[in-house]
Motif scaffolding. Structure first.
Motif, short mmCIF file in Angstrom:
data_model
loop_
_atom_site.label_atom_id
_atom_site.label_comp_id
_atom_site.label_asym_id
_atom_site.label_seq_id
_atom_site.Cartn_x
_atom_site.Cartn_y
_atom_site.Cartn_z
N SER A 17 0.84 -1.20 0.00
CA SER A 17 0.00 0.00 0.00
C SER A 17 0.87 1.26 0.00
N LYS A 18 0.26 2.39 -0.31
CA LYS A 18 0.98 3.66 -0.25
C LYS A 18 1.48 3.93 1.16
N GLY A 19 0.67 3.57 2.16
CA GLY A 19 1.07 3.76 3.55
C GLY A 19 2.30 2.94 3.90
N GLU A 20 2.33 1.69 3.43
CA GLU A 20 3.50 0.84 3.68
C GLU A 20 4.73 1.39 2.96
N ALA A 21 4.54 1.87 1.74
CA ALA A 21 5.66 2.43 0.98
C ALA A 21 6.18 3.70 1.66
N ASN A 22 5.28 4.51 2.17
CA ASN A 22 5.71 5.74 2.85
C ASN A 22 6.38 5.45 4.19
N ALA A 23 6.07 4.31 4.80
CA ALA A 23 6.67 3.95 6.08
C ALA A 23 8.05 3.31 5.92
N ALA A 24 8.39 2.90 4.71
CA ALA A 24 9.69 2.25 4.47
C ALA A 24 10.83 3.22 4.76
N THR A 25 11.86 2.70 5.40
CA THR A 25 13.07 3.49 5.63
C THR A 25 13.97 3.28 4.42
N LEU A 26 14.21 4.34 3.69
CA LEU A 26 15.04 4.26 2.49
C LEU A 26 16.52 4.35 2.86
N PRO A 27 17.39 3.91 1.96
CA PRO A 27 18.83 4.03 2.24
C PRO A 27 19.22 5.48 2.47
N ARG A 28 20.02 5.73 3.50
CA ARG A 28 20.45 7.10 3.83
C ARG A 28 21.20 7.77 2.70
#
Length: 165
Positions: A17-28
């Motif tokens: 979901s968009k919520g799950e994608a927005n909660a992902a911690t991306l590489p610094r």
């Protein structure tokens, strides 16, 4: 691989979901990655250790897959092969990852899985870890072959995630 922004990476996910994608911690270091040397962007979420992500370029746009690692680990005394980059490592360096299928199939709980490097560092390994049986060949040519093979296997896995049933 073309450089990507945080927004492009988050919008690329096809199986969450968009919520799950927005909660992902991306590489610094997303902005500073050596994009021209990557066939695949893979990382584990430091805030959710069982989550991982793979993003590839497909038909000129990024396509991402959210993954979940198995809670149990294999024995370090055992040799296991990553099924994406085909590097052989100790069992604790390879993990079973599952991905929800995209669309309705995924919402119904359908998943696909494969054994992948636990750190999702397959892109770097294809260029730097030449198997012993290929070490008598030109390292550049071997690296290019391994990269092409990695792309093909990632594409197969992506197709399985996108398949409706």
């Amino acid at each position: 691989m073309e450089p990507m922004t945080e927004q492009q990476v988050r919008r690329s996910f096809v199986n969450c979901s968009k919520g799950e994608a927005n909660a992902a911690t991306l590489p610094r270091d997303l902005a500073d990655l050596p994009w021209d040397g990557l066939e695949l962007l893979g990382w584990r979420d430091p805030k959710a250790p069982l989550r991982g992500y793979l993003v590839v370029q497909r038909e000129g746009r990024p396509v991402g897959i959210a993954l979940r690692a198995a809670e149990s680990r294999m024995s370090a005394r055992r040799s296991v092969m990553c099924l994406l980059c085909r590097s052989t490592q100790s069992g604790d360096a390879v993990s079973l990852f599952t991905a929800r299928r995209a669309g309705e199939a995924g919402r119904n709980g359908n998943t696909v899985g494969t054994y992948v490097c636990a750190d999702l560092g397959c892109a770097a390994r294809t260029r730097t870890e030449i198997p012993p049986w290929l070490q008598d060949r030109d390292p550049v040519a071997v690296g290019e072959e391994r990269v092409a093979e990695l792309r093909a296997r990632v594409e197969e896995f992506l197709e399985a995630v996108l398949r409706s049933g």
